[in-house]
Design an enzyme around this catalytic site. Sequence first.
Site, PDB file in Angstrom:
ATOM      1  NE  ARG A 234      -4.280  -1.445   0.094  1.00 53.71           N
ATOM      2  CZ  ARG A 234      -4.398  -2.505  -0.705  1.00 53.71           C
ATOM      3  NH1 ARG A 234      -3.445  -2.802  -1.561  1.00 53.71           N
ATOM      4  NH2 ARG A 234      -5.478  -3.253  -0.665  1.00 53.71           N
ATOM      5  CD  GLU A 263      -2.896   2.983  -5.312  1.00 57.08           C
ATOM      6  OE1 GLU A 263      -1.702   2.696  -5.158  1.00 57.08           O
ATOM      7  OE2 GLU A 263      -3.807   2.139  -5.442  1.00 57.08           O
ATOM      8  CG  HIS A 295      -2.991  -1.176  -6.889  1.00 56.68           C
ATOM      9  ND1 HIS A 295      -3.275  -0.446  -5.767  1.00 56.68           N
ATOM     10  CD2 HIS A 295      -3.132  -2.480  -6.516  1.00 56.68           C
ATOM     11  CE1 HIS A 295      -3.589  -1.256  -4.780  1.00 56.68           C
ATOM     12  NE2 HIS A 295      -3.503  -2.504  -5.207  1.00 56.68           N
TER      13      HIS A 295
HETATM   14  P1  NAD Z   1      -1.402 -11.043   5.361  1.00 53.38           P
HETATM   15  O1  NAD Z   1      -2.429 -10.518   6.295  1.00 53.38           O
HETATM   16  O2  NAD Z   1      -1.392 -12.497   5.024  1.00 53.38           O
HETATM   17  O3  NAD Z   1       0.062 -10.680   5.921  1.00 53.38           O
HETATM   18  C1  NAD Z   1       0.377  -9.428   6.448  1.00 53.38           C
HETATM   19  C2  NAD Z   1       1.526  -9.627   7.417  1.00 53.38           C
HETATM   20  O4  NAD Z   1       1.932  -8.340   7.900  1.00 53.38           O
HETATM   21  C3  NAD Z   1       1.120 -10.458   8.657  1.00 53.38           C
HETATM   22  O5  NAD Z   1       2.047 -11.520   8.840  1.00 53.38           O
HETATM   23  C4  NAD Z   1       1.207  -9.462   9.799  1.00 53.38           C
HETATM   24  O6  NAD Z   1       1.622 -10.053  11.025  1.00 53.38           O
HETATM   25  C5  NAD Z   1       2.259  -8.504   9.260  1.00 53.38           C
HETATM   26  N1  NAD Z   1       2.295  -7.240   9.989  1.00 53.38           N
HETATM   27  C6  NAD Z   1       1.295  -6.646  10.688  1.00 53.38           C
HETATM   28  N2  NAD Z   1       1.760  -5.507  11.261  1.00 53.38           N
HETATM   29  C7  NAD Z   1       3.064  -5.402  10.921  1.00 53.38           C
HETATM   30  C8  NAD Z   1       4.085  -4.457  11.234  1.00 53.38           C
HETATM   31  N3  NAD Z   1       3.834  -3.386  12.005  1.00 53.38           N
HETATM   32  N4  NAD Z   1       5.315  -4.660  10.717  1.00 53.38           N
HETATM   33  C9  NAD Z   1       5.579  -5.754   9.944  1.00 53.38           C
HETATM   34  N5  NAD Z   1       4.648  -6.682   9.628  1.00 53.38           N
HETATM   35  C10 NAD Z   1       3.410  -6.507  10.105  1.00 53.38           C
HETATM   36  O7  NAD Z   1      -1.521 -10.156   4.060  1.00 53.38           O
HETATM   37  P2  NAD Z   1      -1.048 -10.531   2.580  1.00 53.38           P
HETATM   38  O8  NAD Z   1      -2.128 -11.272   1.891  1.00 53.38           O
HETATM   39  O9  NAD Z   1       0.315 -11.093   2.645  1.00 53.38           O
HETATM   40  O10 NAD Z   1      -1.016  -9.073   1.930  1.00 53.38           O
HETATM   41  C11 NAD Z   1      -0.079  -8.096   2.336  1.00 53.38           C
HETATM   42  C12 NAD Z   1      -0.492  -6.752   1.735  1.00 53.38           C
HETATM   43  O11 NAD Z   1      -0.357  -6.810   0.307  1.00 53.38           O
HETATM   44  C13 NAD Z   1      -1.988  -6.408   1.920  1.00 53.38           C
HETATM   45  O12 NAD Z   1      -2.238  -5.828   3.152  1.00 53.38           O
HETATM   46  C14 NAD Z   1      -2.238  -5.436   0.808  1.00 53.38           C
HETATM   47  O13 NAD Z   1      -1.992  -4.131   1.287  1.00 53.38           O
HETATM   48  C15 NAD Z   1      -1.180  -5.788  -0.236  1.00 53.38           C
HETATM   49  N6  NAD Z   1      -1.773  -6.270  -1.485  1.00 53.38           N
HETATM   50  C16 NAD Z   1      -1.426  -5.626  -2.644  1.00 53.38           C
HETATM   51  C17 NAD Z   1      -1.939  -6.053  -3.864  1.00 53.38           C
HETATM   52  C18 NAD Z   1      -1.546  -5.395  -5.164  1.00 53.38           C
HETATM   53  O14 NAD Z   1      -2.185  -5.643  -6.197  1.00 53.38           O
HETATM   54  N7  NAD Z   1      -0.517  -4.563  -5.194  1.00 53.38           N
HETATM   55  C19 NAD Z   1      -2.831  -7.127  -3.885  1.00 53.38           C
HETATM   56  C20 NAD Z   1      -3.146  -7.784  -2.686  1.00 53.38           C
HETATM   57  C21 NAD Z   1      -2.618  -7.344  -1.494  1.00 53.38           C
END
Ligand code: NAD
Length: 340
Positions: A234, A263, A295
């Site tokens: 994000r 964005e 994105h």
């Molecule tokens: P997820 O919930 O499986 O994993 C997120 C991880 O971040 C968890 O392990 C959590 O413990 C960790 N976390 C929480 N707080 C934290 C902190 N302060 N410091 C470090 N780590 C921390 O999520 P995911 O499915 O792996 O997705 C991750 C991110 O990817 C989503 O939140 C979303 O913003 C982004 N995303 C982007 C796209 C894209 O098209 N660019 C698509 C899907 C998701």
Amino acid sequence: MKVAVFSTKSYDRQFLEAANAENKHELAFFEPHLTCKTSVLASGFPAVCVFVNDQLDKQTLSALASGGTRLIALRCAGYNNVDLAAAAELGMKIVRVPAYSPYAVAEHTIALILTLNRKIHRAYARIREGNFSLEGLLGFDLHSCTVGIIGTGKIGFIVANILKGFGCHLLAYDPFPNPECEALGVKYVALPELLATSDIITLHTPLMPETYHIIDAQALSQMKDGVMLINTSRGGLIDTKAVIQALKSGKIGYLGLDVYEQETDLFFEDLSNSVIQDDVFQRLLTFPNVIITGHQAFLTKNAIKNIAETTINNIYDVEQGKPCANELDVNHLIATKSLT
Ligand code: NAD
């Protein structure tokens, strides 16, 4: 159920219609983003279906509620664009797609790393111009590099798995270490150690108050000179102005972004005939060592199919009064301040 689908692109329509082949729902497709102004389009629709840059602030939610909407179906995992407190007050249910293809995002992350390192974007343009010089195209072996992964959930784990195959040393920072990553040999360290020792840093944490600008001037100052920074999570995780300063000083040697703080006003639209007013974004585009995609990390057939099928089923479950595993527990999220 009658569903107003906002921010519709051709691929959304194609896959949602296929997923709705049994006509579970009456889908009306609208191209505009959902905002307070466009919310009138949803009048009389009990459900709206939205994506990452639709604005579900208090004003918009109130307008939707007065038009009869009681269900918000997110075609994404993150919900940082929804005012959860307002939704709870209005008694609205929110469903989402918690996972559609973590491979899509992880693989795009690797694409950015490889393209930046081997300067494929520059080589592509040169060869088309008949310029076969290799000056300025020097890369480095990913093998033996140290990669710091911030956030090792579904996507971060797959990134770790792929990079393991390249022979990278893997460090991670996550308040909740993932046993699968530990089994892979990923070493969990404190954030300052990850920042100071990684050649490549990649962000896979959600946007929440605790992670907003997790990469700011102070974090950047702790990194190695010439570090590669990748953000496919994000935009708000990165202080873009501080990153521009770090690009100018050479602290950042490579920057790969799929997301950008502002964005909403840019991405998903063809603005090629417009003058882009965002000077910060335009400055980013001037660096030869920056790659930005709009994105698109999620954009694989597999992911869009999963998003469409899960969304149709989520709405169906709510309509039937069945428990829906993908419904947000809004009150719990508000109590624990997990606002993304
Ligand atoms: P997820 O919930 O499986 O994993 C997120 C991880 O971040 C968890 O392990 C959590 O413990 C960790 N976390 C929480 N707080 C934290 C902190 N302060 N410091 C470090 N780590 C921390 O999520 P995911 O499915 O792996 O997705 C991750 C991110 O990817 C989503 O939140 C979303 O913003 C982004 N995303 C982007 C796209 C894209 O098209 N660019 C698509 C899907 C998701």
